[in-house]
Design a protein around this motif. Structure first.
Motif, PDB file in Angstrom:
ATOM      1  N   GLY A 112       0.790  -1.226   0.000  1.00  0.00           N
ATOM      2  CA  GLY A 112       0.000   0.000   0.000  1.00  0.00           C
ATOM      3  C   GLY A 112       0.821   1.273   0.000  1.00  0.00           C
ATOM      4  O   GLY A 112       0.307   2.344   0.333  1.00  0.00           O
ATOM      5  N   VAL A 113       2.106   1.179  -0.368  1.00  0.00           N
ATOM      6  CA  VAL A 113       2.969   2.363  -0.389  1.00  0.00           C
ATOM      7  C   VAL A 113       3.341   2.694  -1.837  1.00  0.00           C
ATOM      8  O   VAL A 113       3.659   1.801  -2.612  1.00  0.00           O
ATOM      9  CB  VAL A 113       4.254   2.107   0.435  1.00  0.00           C
ATOM     10  N   GLY A 114       3.327   3.971  -2.181  1.00  0.00           N
ATOM     11  CA  GLY A 114       3.759   4.400  -3.515  1.00  0.00           C
ATOM     12  C   GLY A 114       2.767   3.976  -4.594  1.00  0.00           C
ATOM     13  O   GLY A 114       1.555   4.001  -4.376  1.00  0.00           O
ATOM     14  N   ASN A 115       3.308   3.573  -5.750  1.00  0.00           N
ATOM     15  CA  ASN A 115       2.433   3.231  -6.869  1.00  0.00           C
ATOM     16  C   ASN A 115       1.874   1.826  -6.719  1.00  0.00           C
ATOM     17  O   ASN A 115       2.186   0.904  -7.469  1.00  0.00           O
ATOM     18  CB  ASN A 115       3.181   3.386  -8.189  1.00  0.00           C
ATOM     19  N   ALA A 116       1.041   1.677  -5.713  1.00  0.00           N
ATOM     20  CA  ALA A 116       0.440   0.390  -5.368  1.00  0.00           C
ATOM     21  C   ALA A 116      -1.057   0.593  -5.185  1.00  0.00           C
ATOM     22  O   ALA A 116      -1.539   1.723  -5.123  1.00  0.00           O
ATOM     23  CB  ALA A 116       1.044  -0.124  -4.065  1.00  0.00           C
ATOM     24  N   LEU A 117      -1.770  -0.513  -5.088  1.00  0.00           N
ATOM     25  CA  LEU A 117      -3.147  -0.458  -4.619  1.00  0.00           C
ATOM     26  C   LEU A 117      -3.096  -0.173  -3.124  1.00  0.00           C
ATOM     27  O   LEU A 117      -2.398  -0.863  -2.386  1.00  0.00           O
ATOM     28  CB  LEU A 117      -3.828  -1.815  -4.867  1.00  0.00           C
ATOM     29  N   SER A 118      -3.799   0.860  -2.675  1.00  0.00           N
ATOM     30  CA  SER A 118      -3.822   1.095  -1.232  1.00  0.00           C
ATOM     31  C   SER A 118      -5.037   0.388  -0.646  1.00  0.00           C
ATOM     32  O   SER A 118      -5.919  -0.059  -1.365  1.00  0.00           O
ATOM     33  CB  SER A 118      -3.828   2.594  -0.932  1.00  0.00           C
ATOM     34  N   ASN A 119      -5.043   0.274   0.683  1.00  0.00           N
ATOM     35  CA  ASN A 119      -6.164  -0.383   1.353  1.00  0.00           C
ATOM     36  C   ASN A 119      -7.467   0.352   1.015  1.00  0.00           C
ATOM     37  O   ASN A 119      -7.474   1.569   0.831  1.00  0.00           O
ATOM     38  CB  ASN A 119      -5.915  -0.367   2.866  1.00  0.00           C
ATOM     39  N   ILE A 120      -8.542  -0.390   0.942  1.00  0.00           N
ATOM     40  CA  ILE A 120      -9.834   0.217   0.602  1.00  0.00           C
ATOM     41  C   ILE A 120     -10.426   0.880   1.849  1.00  0.00           C
ATOM     42  O   ILE A 120     -10.544   0.243   2.896  1.00  0.00           O
ATOM     43  CB  ILE A 120     -10.811  -0.856   0.064  1.00  0.00           C
ATOM     44  N   VAL A 121     -10.757   2.155   1.738  1.00  0.00           N
ATOM     45  CA  VAL A 121     -11.495   2.783   2.842  1.00  0.00           C
ATOM     46  C   VAL A 121     -12.972   2.459   2.643  1.00  0.00           C
ATOM     47  O   VAL A 121     -13.456   2.413   1.519  1.00  0.00           O
ATOM     48  CB  VAL A 121     -11.284   4.314   2.918  1.00  0.00           C
ATOM     49  N   HIS A 122     -13.663   2.235   3.756  1.00  0.00           N
ATOM     50  CA  HIS A 122     -15.056   1.805   3.596  1.00  0.00           C
ATOM     51  C   HIS A 122     -15.914   2.148   4.793  1.00  0.00           C
ATOM     52  O   HIS A 122     -15.429   2.660   5.802  1.00  0.00           O
ATOM     53  CB  HIS A 122     -15.121   0.306   3.292  1.00  0.00           C
ATOM     54  N   THR A 123     -17.179   1.867   4.665  1.00  0.00           N
ATOM     55  CA  THR A 123     -18.183   2.245   5.663  1.00  0.00           C
ATOM     56  C   THR A 123     -18.659   0.991   6.406  1.00  0.00           C
ATOM     57  O   THR A 123     -18.009  -0.050   6.317  1.00  0.00           O
ATOM     58  CB  THR A 123     -19.340   2.966   4.958  1.00  0.00           C
ATOM     59  N   GLN A 124     -19.767   1.074   7.110  1.00  0.00           N
ATOM     60  CA  GLN A 124     -20.177  -0.045   7.974  1.00  0.00           C
ATOM     61  C   GLN A 124     -20.981  -1.123   7.258  1.00  0.00           C
ATOM     62  O   GLN A 124     -20.949  -2.276   7.639  1.00  0.00           O
ATOM     63  CB  GLN A 124     -21.006   0.484   9.158  1.00  0.00           C
ATOM     64  N   GLY A 125     -21.796  -0.740   6.276  1.00  0.00           N
ATOM     65  CA  GLY A 125     -22.618  -1.732   5.587  1.00  0.00           C
ATOM     66  C   GLY A 125     -23.582  -2.452   6.519  1.00  0.00           C
ATOM     67  O   GLY A 125     -24.043  -1.891   7.514  1.00  0.00           O
ATOM     68  N   TRP A 126     -23.856  -3.686   6.192  1.00  0.00           N
ATOM     69  CA  TRP A 126     -24.810  -4.463   6.985  1.00  0.00           C
ATOM     70  C   TRP A 126     -24.306  -4.724   8.393  1.00  0.00           C
ATOM     71  O   TRP A 126     -25.071  -5.099   9.275  1.00  0.00           O
ATOM     72  CB  TRP A 126     -25.094  -5.804   6.272  1.00  0.00           C
ATOM     73  N   VAL A 127     -23.009  -4.515   8.627  1.00  0.00           N
ATOM     74  CA  VAL A 127     -22.454  -4.751   9.968  1.00  0.00           C
ATOM     75  C   VAL A 127     -23.055  -3.796  11.005  1.00  0.00           C
ATOM     76  O   VAL A 127     -23.325  -4.164  12.137  1.00  0.00           O
ATOM     77  CB  VAL A 127     -20.910  -4.611   9.959  1.00  0.00           C
ATOM     78  N   HIS A 128     -23.316  -2.549  10.597  1.00  0.00           N
ATOM     79  CA  HIS A 128     -23.781  -1.620  11.630  1.00  0.00           C
ATOM     80  C   HIS A 128     -24.517  -0.387  11.124  1.00  0.00           C
ATOM     81  O   HIS A 128     -24.874   0.486  11.901  1.00  0.00           O
ATOM     82  CB  HIS A 128     -22.585  -1.162  12.495  1.00  0.00           C
ATOM     83  N   CYS A 129     -24.743  -0.244   9.822  1.00  0.00           N
ATOM     84  CA  CYS A 129     -25.434   0.958   9.339  1.00  0.00           C
ATOM     85  C   CYS A 129     -26.932   0.700   9.275  1.00  0.00           C
ATOM     86  O   CYS A 129     -27.371  -0.435   9.153  1.00  0.00           O
ATOM     87  CB  CYS A 129     -24.907   1.349   7.948  1.00  0.00           C
ATOM     88  N   HIS A 130     -27.732   1.760   9.348  1.00  0.00           N
ATOM     89  CA  HIS A 130     -29.181   1.563   9.314  1.00  0.00           C
ATOM     90  C   HIS A 130     -29.792   1.858   7.944  1.00  0.00           C
ATOM     91  O   HIS A 130     -30.966   1.590   7.740  1.00  0.00           O
ATOM     92  CB  HIS A 130     -29.861   2.382  10.403  1.00  0.00           C
ATOM     93  N   THR A 131     -29.029   2.419   7.002  1.00  0.00           N
ATOM     94  CA  THR A 131     -29.610   2.639   5.673  1.00  0.00           C
ATOM     95  C   THR A 131     -28.773   2.001   4.556  1.00  0.00           C
ATOM     96  O   THR A 131     -28.755   2.499   3.440  1.00  0.00           O
ATOM     97  CB  THR A 131     -29.730   4.148   5.344  1.00  0.00           C
ATOM     98  N   PRO A 132     -28.080   0.904   4.798  1.00  0.00           N
ATOM     99  CA  PRO A 132     -27.168   0.405   3.762  1.00  0.00           C
ATOM    100  C   PRO A 132     -27.913  -0.249   2.615  1.00  0.00           C
ATOM    101  O   PRO A 132     -28.955  -0.859   2.811  1.00  0.00           O
ATOM    102  CB  PRO A 132     -26.340  -0.646   4.508  1.00  0.00           C
ATOM    103  N   ALA A 133     -27.341  -0.112   1.418  1.00  0.00           N
ATOM    104  CA  ALA A 133     -27.891  -0.827   0.270  1.00  0.00           C
ATOM    105  C   ALA A 133     -27.107  -2.119   0.028  1.00  0.00           C
ATOM    106  O   ALA A 133     -27.456  -2.920  -0.828  1.00  0.00           O
ATOM    107  CB  ALA A 133     -27.833   0.051  -0.978  1.00  0.00           C
ATOM    108  N   THR A 134     -26.030  -2.280   0.782  1.00  0.00           N
ATOM    109  CA  THR A 134     -25.198  -3.474   0.626  1.00  0.00           C
ATOM    110  C   THR A 134     -24.295  -3.585   1.842  1.00  0.00           C
ATOM    111  O   THR A 134     -24.320  -2.709   2.718  1.00  0.00           O
ATOM    112  CB  THR A 134     -24.350  -3.378  -0.665  1.00  0.00           C
TER     113      THR A 134
END
Lengths: 352, 73, 395
Positions: A112-134
């Motif tokens: 995840g450093v330099g010209n690489a794929l970095s880690n995906i930032v993301h939200t809660q989803g079905w784990v803990h959100c109340h309006t998720p579509a996925t």
């Protein structure tokens, strides 16, 4: 009673000595290998940062485990990045290789450093959100498994930042990512009049709608939704569980590409919609992983060195992006919200 | 930033107004009781510490008398 | 209770990327709520829908935020997540920790909640994920006694966050960590007792690479810059050239303002200082050879936000260059005026950017007393519809 407003811990007490001593005095950095940064200060001190991707949703066992590693190799100091990575701060060069060996043995991904794929930032989803579509964590896991090789590389054309948000409130700045994976609702809320009558404050519910699509219906002591004005944000559902926005048959995923936040070379820009809908297909969302891989590989095969996804597409033209990827262009791709005009092509010069 | 103690009269007025509604934003309370909003904010802070009012986040943050709005069924 | 089967989630334990399912299972060994979370999530994977209700009622004494209420809509089947609230713990600047600090947090959380966390949430706070209402106050009290505090939630100042800055980056043009800590400490009322139309976010990036995405997600984005010229070390330019870097192709040709000239013969790089827009590209490619100038500070931009309601906005320039020196009086005086204006004019759930857009940028500038400068716009207006102030009209 405990005191209030103590504020966060003072960062100055949490910095490793090498940082305190060289604060503001860093001279340059190098990337000696994938996932590792080497910073050198004006007075010649050297700090290695070994970056490890985390799933973001972690147990205290995980935190204790990385703490044990930081005690062994980093004198008890570590930090986290804005993209859910752990950074081990190693001031003793001799400890870098042993740390990497132990991390690899434990299955911690280094990269995840330099010209690489970095880690995906993301939200809660079905784990803990109340309006998720996925879900969010599940798709991120599936996509990172699929693109794993690119996390530990440094030879991509440029940085590759992927983000995921589980509904179109788009928490977490996914709207400026090279590839954005976005949960989308496609149907307006279904009103449960019985529930509304039981205890929803109607004026507040009406006011909650950003587009004014909800009107009071005094005859029924309920509300009506002007479905044409609804943009599926779920604010009304937040206000009242009687406004059911989740729709298992119609919720799914959209893919947007080409955004960035850095000012380097080109101005920061929004990601643009390229795939309006893919189905929710847990646990591995194969349609989503295939679509993301296809876009990433088309970029890898066609971009010039140094071009982020959006820079590549702007150079070749979006019309060429659609022909190269063979992603069908539809009426869904043409903006009809409030700032649409700036996206219409006002020139007779274009490609096929 | 020290703002000093709240005006007891303002606190009474805030409580009296909140008694007449389910919940309100402090800007709305300020307008209804004709008091500068900063004074209302300070009064609400103290009333919250005294467990007389509470904050509710329902798409935006409201203030209500403690216990007046029930959790979802 | 016998363990339910979770075949769909079990599938996500395979593959090389670390698995959040494995993490939930680790917590589930000791905690019934974590076990029910796993079961409820499997149910979502079956039903293809979430099973959470919003609840804005829970909190701790004296605070208007920092806790997000969550209740499952299937409490009979999953009783241990009937209440499963989130607590936001305000993280230290740039997320630096001592291991003992993190262990203290783990010990508190092991006693009072699910044992699951987000390190970190999108807000930058460390998230305690999943606790019962009755545990909230005790957990807070222990956090507070151990030197922690809650982050923001609701219509308040959200926890400011910043990039790694001068702690470990040669490009940092101001002390992002100190500004973050200073503003967080100065604005405790605004952070903890929501009083505004909607949320307000500060994010601090030390340079225009903007590693915390300030421009995309902060109502006030503070992005490091410099006023004078970049500094070039010709010995290092030569070293890059000898190492095989295509300086003409990868640096000069990609300079957006064509401000760099490379002399192949002498292996020297020169800048046309007045043409440079300070985008960071050359510095990124040749960090040993090119550095920011010496007269450092920050550009202040306003209005960034995500899509709801009026579309996503990127922050736009309000002050091209501001010195960033403690106690940051100039910044704070400007922020106070902006907050007052927003609070006075903003509709409920209207972010600052949307309000400026609705009321007009010229009105905003006039009313908060900021001078118009060309750096604020890409280009001037194309229409002649100027709303002339009365005092500029001949009567």
């Amino acid at each position: 009673m405990s005191k209030i407003d103590g504020g966060p811990p003072d960062y100055k007490k949490l910095l490793p000595p090498i940082i305190t001593e060289n604060y503001g005095q860093w001279k340059y950095h190098e990337i000696p290998r994938a996932g590792v940064l080497k910073h050198v200060s004006e007075k010649g001190d050297t700090l290695y940062s070994v970056r490890v991707g985390s799933p973001r949703l972690v147990s205290i066992d995980y935190i204790r485990d990385i703490c044990a590693l930081a005690d062994s190799y980093c004198d008890g100091y570590l930090r986290f990045t804005s993209r859910n990575n752990v950074e081990f701060l190693v001031s003793d060069e001799g400890k870098v290789e042993p740390l990497i060996k132990e991390l690899e043995a434990k299955g911690y991904p280094i990269g995840g450093v330099g010209n690489a794929l970095s880690n995906i930032v993301h939200t809660q989803g079905w784990v803990h959100c109340h309006t998720p579509a996925t879900d969010a964590s599940g798709i991120v896991k599936a996509v990172m498994d699929d693109l794993y090789e690119y996390f530990g590389r440094t030879d991509l054309p440029a940085k590759l930042k992927v983000a995921m948000a589980c509904c179109l409130n788009m928490c977490g700045a996914v709207h400026c990512s090279d590839v954005a994976i976005l949960g989308v609702h496609r149907t307006p809320p279904r009103v449960d009049h019985e529930k509304i009558r039981k205890g929803t404050e109607i004026p507040t519910l009406v006011a909650a709608c950003p587009t004014g699509a909800i009107r009071p219906d005094p005859k029924n002591k309920s509300v009506v939704v002007n479905e044409e004005r609804c943009m599926y944000c779920g604010n009304c559902y937040t206000m009242s569980p009687a406004m059911e926005i989740l729709d298992a048959k119609n919720d799914g995923i959209a893919i947007l590409v080409g955004g960035k936040v850095s000012n380097a070379r080109t101005a920061p820009s929004f990601s643009r919609l390229v795939i309006p809908f893919l189905p929710n297909n847990p646990p591995r969302w194969p349609e989503v992983t295939a679509a993301v891989r296809h876009i990433v590989e088309t970029w890898l095969n066609n971009a010039r060195k140094g071009e982020r996804v959006g820079e590549w597409i702007e150079r070749i033209g979006w019309e060429r992006f659609f022909s190269l990827t063979e992603i069908p262009f539809t009426d869904k791709h043409i903006d009809d919200f409030i700032f649409s005009r700036e996206t219409f092509r006002t020139t007779a010069a274009f490609k096929y | 930033m020290e703002k000093g103690p709240a005006n007891p009269e303002v606190k009474e007025k805030v409580l009296a107004y909140l008694d007449t509604v389910e919940k309100a934003k402090s800007k709305e309370i300020a307008a209804k009781i004709s008091v500068p909003k900063a004074d209302v904010d300070l009064a609400v802070k103290e009333l919250a510490m005294e467990d007389k009012v509470e904050y509710l986040y329902i798409t935006t943050t409201f203030v209500a008398l403690k216990g007046k709005v029930k959790p979802p069924q | 209770m016998p363990d339910k089967k979770t075949p769909k989630l079990d599938e996500l334990e395979h593959g090389p990327w670390p698995s959040f399912v494995t993490e939930i299972k680790k917590a589930a060994v000791r905690n019934e709520s974590a076990k029910d979370l796993l079961n409820l999530l499997e149910r979502s994977y079956d039903d293809k829908r979430g099973h959470w209700k919003h609840g804005g009622i829970v909190g701790v004494r004296g605070y208007g935020g920092g806790v997000i209420g969550r209740y499952t809509d299937l409490p009979e089947e999953y009783p241990h997540v009937a209440e499963f609230h989130t607590m936001r713990v305000n993280a230290p600047s740039a997320w630096f920790y001592k291991t003992e600090t993190l262990r203290t947090l783990c010990d508190i959380w092991e006693k009072h909640g699910s044992g699951l966390t987000n390190v970190h949430g999108s807000t930058g706070d460390l998230i305690f994920l999943g606790m019962k209402t009755e545990e909230l106050q005790t957990t807070y009290d222990e956090l507070s006694d151990a030197g922690f505090d809650l982050g923001g939630s609701g219509s308040c100042l959200r926890s400011p966050s910043c990039c790694v800055g001068p702690a470990r980056c040669e490009s940092a043009c101001y002390d992002t960590l100190d500004v973050c800590y200073d503003l967080t400490s100065s604005y405790q009322d605004e952070l903890h007792r929501p009083m505004w139309p909607y949320k307000f976010k500060f994010k601090m990036s030390g340079c225009a690479n903007d590693c915390v995405a300030a421009i995309a997600r902060a109502d006030c984005s503070i992005i490091g810059t410099w006023r004078d010229s970049i500094r070039i070390d010709q010995d290092q330019v030569k070293a890059y050239a000898e190492s095989g870097l295509d300086i003409q192709g990868m640096v000069c040709d990609k300079c957006p303002t064509r401000a760099l000239k490379y002399d192949h013969e002498k292996k020297e790089l020169h800048v046309i200082a007045e043409d440079c827009s300070r985008c960071m590209h050359c510095i990124n490619v040749m960090p040993k050879a090119v550095r920011p100038g010496k007269e450092k500070g920050a550009t202040i931009l306003l209005g960034g936000k995500s899509t709801i309601v009026q579309s996503a906005f990127l922050s736009w320039v309000i002050v091209p260059f501001m010195k960033m020196e403690p106690p940051y009086t100039e910044l704070k005086e400007m922020v106070a005026k902006i907050w007052d204006w927003w609070d006075e004019n903003g509709k409920t759930r209207e972010r600052l950017g949307e309000l400026i857009y609705r009321m007009g940028m010229t009105k905003f500038l006039r009313e908060v007393g900021l001078p118009p400068v060309p750096q604020m716009v890409f280009r001037p207006r194309a229409n002649p519809y100027v709303f002339w102030p009365q005092d500029e009209i001949v009567k």
